[in-house]
Motif scaffolding. Structure first.
Motif, short mmCIF file in Angstrom:
data_model
loop_
_atom_site.label_atom_id
_atom_site.label_comp_id
_atom_site.label_asym_id
_atom_site.label_seq_id
_atom_site.Cartn_x
_atom_site.Cartn_y
_atom_site.Cartn_z
N HIS A 233 0.86 -1.18 0.16
CA HIS A 233 -0.01 0.11 -0.02
C HIS A 233 0.89 1.22 -0.22
N ASP A 234 1.94 1.39 0.37
CA ASP A 234 2.99 2.43 0.82
C ASP A 234 4.19 2.38 -0.23
N ALA A 235 3.94 1.65 -1.43
CA ALA A 235 5.03 1.49 -2.27
C ALA A 235 5.31 2.63 -2.69
N PRO A 236 6.68 3.17 -2.90
CA PRO A 236 7.16 4.51 -3.48
C PRO A 236 6.38 4.89 -4.80
N ALA A 237 5.99 5.93 -4.92
CA ALA A 237 5.20 6.23 -6.15
C ALA A 237 6.03 6.50 -7.30
N ALA A 238 7.25 6.95 -6.96
CA ALA A 238 8.19 7.06 -8.24
C ALA A 238 8.61 5.75 -8.73
N ARG A 239 8.80 4.81 -8.13
CA ARG A 239 9.26 3.50 -8.53
C ARG A 239 8.02 2.75 -9.25
N LEU A 240 6.66 2.94 -8.85
CA LEU A 240 5.64 2.60 -9.44
C LEU A 240 5.50 2.93 -10.83
N ALA A 241 5.78 4.55 -10.91
CA ALA A 241 5.65 5.14 -12.12
C ALA A 241 6.71 4.69 -13.16
N LEU A 242 7.65 4.53 -12.75
CA LEU A 242 8.99 3.74 -13.59
C LEU A 242 8.37 2.48 -14.26
N LEU A 243 7.83 1.64 -13.33
CA LEU A 243 7.33 0.35 -13.85
C LEU A 243 6.20 0.54 -14.99
N ARG A 244 5.30 1.49 -14.42
CA ARG A 244 3.83 1.82 -15.21
C ARG A 244 4.60 2.01 -16.57
N ARG A 245 5.72 2.98 -16.75
CA ARG A 245 5.88 3.34 -17.95
C ARG A 245 6.59 2.45 -18.73
N ALA A 246 7.05 1.39 -18.02
CA ALA A 246 7.63 -0.02 -18.66
C ALA A 246 6.63 -1.03 -19.16
N GLY A 247 5.02 -0.59 -18.87
CA GLY A 247 4.35 -1.47 -19.27
C GLY A 247 3.57 -2.44 -18.17
N ALA A 248 4.14 -2.34 -16.99
CA ALA A 248 3.59 -3.23 -16.15
C ALA A 248 2.23 -2.94 -15.57
N THR A 249 1.50 -3.94 -15.19
CA THR A 249 0.08 -3.76 -14.68
C THR A 249 0.52 -3.86 -13.25
N ILE A 250 0.03 -2.91 -12.38
CA ILE A 250 0.12 -2.80 -11.00
C ILE A 250 -1.23 -2.90 -10.11
#
Length: 257
Positions: A233-250
């Motif tokens: 729930h508290d995963a760092p937003a910046a790291r999630l943004a990188l994953l989403r830009r790489a096409g990951a489904t979160i």
């Protein structure tokens, strides 16, 4: 301004999990805290089996893999929160594969009751936990047990798993990053995981914060090729943004109960 102790410790643990050595003096400067505070962090991480203390700092565990026995008790509530969210997508009657790992072990407690599920696993502790669930059918993948992995990932295990058509695979990951994808420390473990993914209709990786934007030597798959990456729930937003830009489904888990 210094970081909160637990957040700082998670960052240090992430570097160790990625195979990096750490130096107490350098960490003290980076985080604007005393070397005594860093040494307390390293002592705590060593007690959890996450590193080896050496003069002036700490090293990753031998071979880069924290033994399964040391991981089982770590961050239990956080892993249960991930498992609770990941389990919601399971459909009645599915054939699931639970890859060896402490977070996948937590999933056994969260599997829905009386859903006519069949569970295959290469994990010794996972198999034992499933055996205590009277509503689950169990298939155990055998072979030589890799103590650090906590299960079988040798040639015999690979041959056995190739007989399956898996509805949903819960894949273990040592590290996850936008550039490096899902990766593992042990090459044999990584080869087994790649085979699992090739046989699975849906794949799920449950990832604790310290594994995000870290790398391990052996690539399993790109982040976008995993059907769902479940994060805290508290995963760092910046790291999630990188994953989403790489096409990951979160999918983001609720806070621990």
């Amino acid at each position: 301004m210094s970081e909160l102790p637990l957040a700082r410790r998670d960052q240090i643990a992430g570097r160790l999990s990625a195979g990096q050595a750490v130096i107490a003096a350098a960490l003290a400067t980076e985080f604007s805290v005393s070397e005594d505070a860093i040494r307390r962090d390293l002592r705590a991480l060593a007690a959890e089996g996450r590193c080896r203390r050496v003069y002036g700092g700490a090293l990753p565990m031998a071979g880069g893999v924290i033994p399964m026995a040391a991981r089982i008790g770590q961050d239990r509530e956080r892993k249960l929160a991930l498992a609770r969210t990941a389990a919601r997508s399971i459909a009645r009657g599915e054939f699931l594969f639970l890859d060896s790992g402490s977070t996948n072990l937590a999933l056994v407690e969260r599997l829905p009751d009386d859903f006519d599920l069949t569970i295959a696993t290469n994990g010794i502790d996972i198999a034992a936990a499933v055996l205590h669930r009277q509503d689950l059918r169990l298939i155990v993948i055998g072979g030589s047990v890799h103590a650090a992995v906590g299960g079988c990932v040798d040639t015999d295990a690979l041959i056995q798993v190739q007989r399956f058509n898996i509805d949903r695979c819960f894949i273990g990951a040592c590290a996850v990053s936008a550039q490096g994808g899902i990766s593992a420390v042990d090459p044999t473990d990584a080869a087994f995981k790649r085979t699992l993914l090739s046989l699975s209709r849906i794949s799920v990786a449950m990832v604790t914060n310290e594994k995000l934007e870290t790398r391990a030597p052996h690539r399993i798959a790109s982040a976008k090729s995993i059907s769902q990456i479940t994060v805290e729930h508290d995963a760092p937003a910046a790291r999630l943004a990188l994953l989403r830009r790489a096409g990951a489904t979160i999918a983001t888990a609720a806070p621990p109960e």
